[in-house]
Design a protein around this motif. Structure first.
Motif, PDB file in Angstrom:
ATOM      1  N   ASP A 219     -18.759  21.845  43.865  1.00 51.70           N
ATOM      2  CA  ASP A 219     -19.843  22.148  42.925  1.00 51.70           C
ATOM      3  C   ASP A 219     -20.994  21.167  43.066  1.00 51.70           C
ATOM      4  N   THR A 220     -22.160  21.597  42.609  1.00 50.60           N
ATOM      5  CA  THR A 220     -23.351  20.749  42.588  1.00 50.60           C
ATOM      6  C   THR A 220     -23.949  20.776  41.180  1.00 50.60           C
TER       7      THR A 220
ATOM      8  N   GLY B  18     -26.867  19.457  47.032  1.00 50.96           N
ATOM      9  CA  GLY B  18     -25.504  19.206  47.471  1.00 50.96           C
ATOM     10  C   GLY B  18     -25.401  18.608  48.858  1.00 50.96           C
ATOM     11  N   SER B  19     -26.526  18.529  49.577  1.00 51.62           N
ATOM     12  CA  SER B  19     -26.469  17.993  50.939  1.00 51.62           C
ATOM     13  C   SER B  19     -25.910  16.586  50.962  1.00 51.62           C
ATOM     14  N   CYS B  20     -26.270  15.806  49.952  1.00 49.55           N
ATOM     15  CA  CYS B  20     -25.762  14.443  49.829  1.00 49.55           C
ATOM     16  C   CYS B  20     -24.503  14.413  48.969  1.00 49.55           C
TER      17      CYS B  20
ATOM     18  N   ASN C 132     -28.324   7.152  45.934  1.00 48.51           N
ATOM     19  CA  ASN C 132     -29.678   7.241  45.381  1.00 48.51           C
ATOM     20  C   ASN C 132     -30.343   8.583  45.680  1.00 48.51           C
ATOM     21  N   GLN C 133     -29.818   9.329  46.642  1.00 42.61           N
ATOM     22  CA  GLN C 133     -30.370  10.650  46.962  1.00 42.61           C
ATOM     23  C   GLN C 133     -29.669  11.781  46.220  1.00 42.61           C
ATOM     24  N   ALA C 134     -28.553  11.477  45.580  1.00 41.19           N
ATOM     25  CA  ALA C 134     -27.801  12.513  44.868  1.00 41.19           C
ATOM     26  C   ALA C 134     -28.587  13.008  43.657  1.00 41.19           C
ATOM     27  N   HIS C 135     -28.552  14.318  43.421  1.00 36.55           N
ATOM     28  CA  HIS C 135     -29.144  14.961  42.238  1.00 36.55           C
ATOM     29  C   HIS C 135     -30.674  14.861  42.211  1.00 36.55           C
TER      30      HIS C 135
END
Length: 393
Positions: free
Chosen positions: A84-85, A109-111, A362-365
């Motif tokens: 899930d994202t 979701g890539s990260c 730091n790239q999430a969300h």
């Protein structure tokens, strides 16, 4: 042996892009469609490789998928990542395009954490295509619902607790920048409500202002966490924290508010018991109520409890994983993290676990979420190396 040569980087990109292009926003978020399509993709992935798998129906249209790569020993390694994202509102890129530019793949979701899932799938695929028999049996679990209430990993952990599945150790996929996380915080979330008395704002003395009284509670909570941080600190995960994340109150601009409610996010560190933390805060707030006769408050039961996690940094599996990582990232660390993950649910049922994967947290969300593709390639190679050189006592 150079197991990294088994990796087809173009194929890794293809798998990751496939995953990103399948929307799997957690249904607890606005517009969330759930994980059904991506779980179907993973079942088809295993079918093509003739890899058997287990399906765990967590709830309607939401299922964990666990692929099984048989090994030469009785040892079992779990690779686990969530499907899930979070929501896509506010993103400045097409969330499901999977665009590639400057060595990065973009999309929701890539990260977090389809890059980890892609690396795990690609590692298992590479080993299977080489017809290699690893020294350890590998279970690759793609689970639901990490971003809200951990239903997927909780279902998996329950099966482990009841002896239906057994694992000697686990790698949980999350964006760690290829560092190895052996400790992280937990969280407890709950609400506190102040009850006042409504009155016309032309005569505020005839009422009891719940919002103004809540200010006393917030000040008390901030002092309480400063004191607690002075007492507790984990060498890898850091100290406990407390945040007021939501506030609601009042009915009109000319009415003294008779109610005010706040939501509290309290991060716990390894060694703290979540229930004890809540009870300590509840008791402390009741002392304010006793000292202020006009202040009436309710401390609600927690609506989220997630536990902290700690595994031994000296465990042979951890040092072996670090050795594999060092081939591709010489400055990789064994460290801790301030966030939560699925790992804590597994350590609580006796499975030593670490958190590891490509991407920077730091790239999430973020509005333009992306992952460095080289890290995804390296992660795939590290996983193959770790599986094929797993030490069997």
């Amino acid at each position: 042996m150079a197991y990294g040569e088994w990796v087809d980087e173009k194929r890794v990109v293809e798998v990751l892009r496939d995953l990103v292009q399948i929307p799997s926003v957690n249904p607890d978020f606005t517009g969330g469609n759930g994980e059904r399509e991506i779980s179907d993709y993973i079942k088809q992935f295993f079918d093509r490789l003739h890899i058997p798998y287990i399906v765990q129906l967590v709830e309607k249209n939401r299922e964990n998928v666990i692929g099984i790569l048989e090994g030469a020993s009785e040892k079992h390694l779990l690779l686990e990542a969530h499907m899930d994202t979070v929501q896509v509102k506010g993103m400045t890129i097409d969330p499901f395009d999977g665009k590639i530019a400057d060595g990065r793949l973009f999309g929701r979701g890539s990260c977090d954490t389809k890059s980890s899932l892609a690396a795990m799938l690609s590692a298992v695929e590479s080993i299977k295509k080489k017809e290699a028999i690893p020294p350890v049996s590998v279970h690759l679990a793609a689970v639901v619902d990490e971003e809200t209430t951990y239903k997927g990993v909780s279902f998996l952990a329950d099966d482990i607790f009841h002896g239906k599945l057994r694992y000697d150790t686990a790698i949980i996929g999350e964006p760690t920048n290829l560092d190895i996380i052996v400790a992280h915080k937990g969280v407890i979330r709950f609400c506190v409500e102040i009850q006042g008395q409504a009155a016309h704002t032309s005569s505020p003395e005839k009422g009891v202002n719940a919002i103004e009284n809540m200010a006393l509670v917030i000040q008390h909570l901030k002092k309480l966490i400063v004191h607690k941080r002075g007492q507790l600190n984990h060498p890898l995960a850091g100290g406990p924290t407390l945040s007021i994340t939501m506030i609601e109150g009042g009915v009109a601009p000319n009415t003294v508010p008779d109610s005010c409610k706040i939501t509290i996010d309290r991060r716990t560190i390894p060694g703290e018991d979540a229930q004890e933390v809540w009870e300590e805060i509840k008791y402390s707030l009741k002392t304010i109520e006793n000292d202020n006769p006009c202040l009436k408050l309710i401390v609600y039961e927690p609506f989220v409890i997630d536990y902290s996690m700690e595994s031994s940094p000296g465990d042979p599996f951890v040092t072996g994983l670090l050795k594999s990582v060092a081939k591709y990232k010489p400055n990789s660390r064994i460290t801790g993290a301030p966030y939560c993950s699925d790992a804590s649910k597994l350590t609580r049922v006796g499975v030593p676990a670490v958190v590891f994967g490509p991407g920077n947290i730091n790239q999430a969300h973020t509005k333009d979420e992306w992952v460095d593709l080289q890290q995804v390639f390296d992660s795939t190679k590290i996983l193959i190396d770790t599986i094929m050189e797993f030490k069997v006592d």
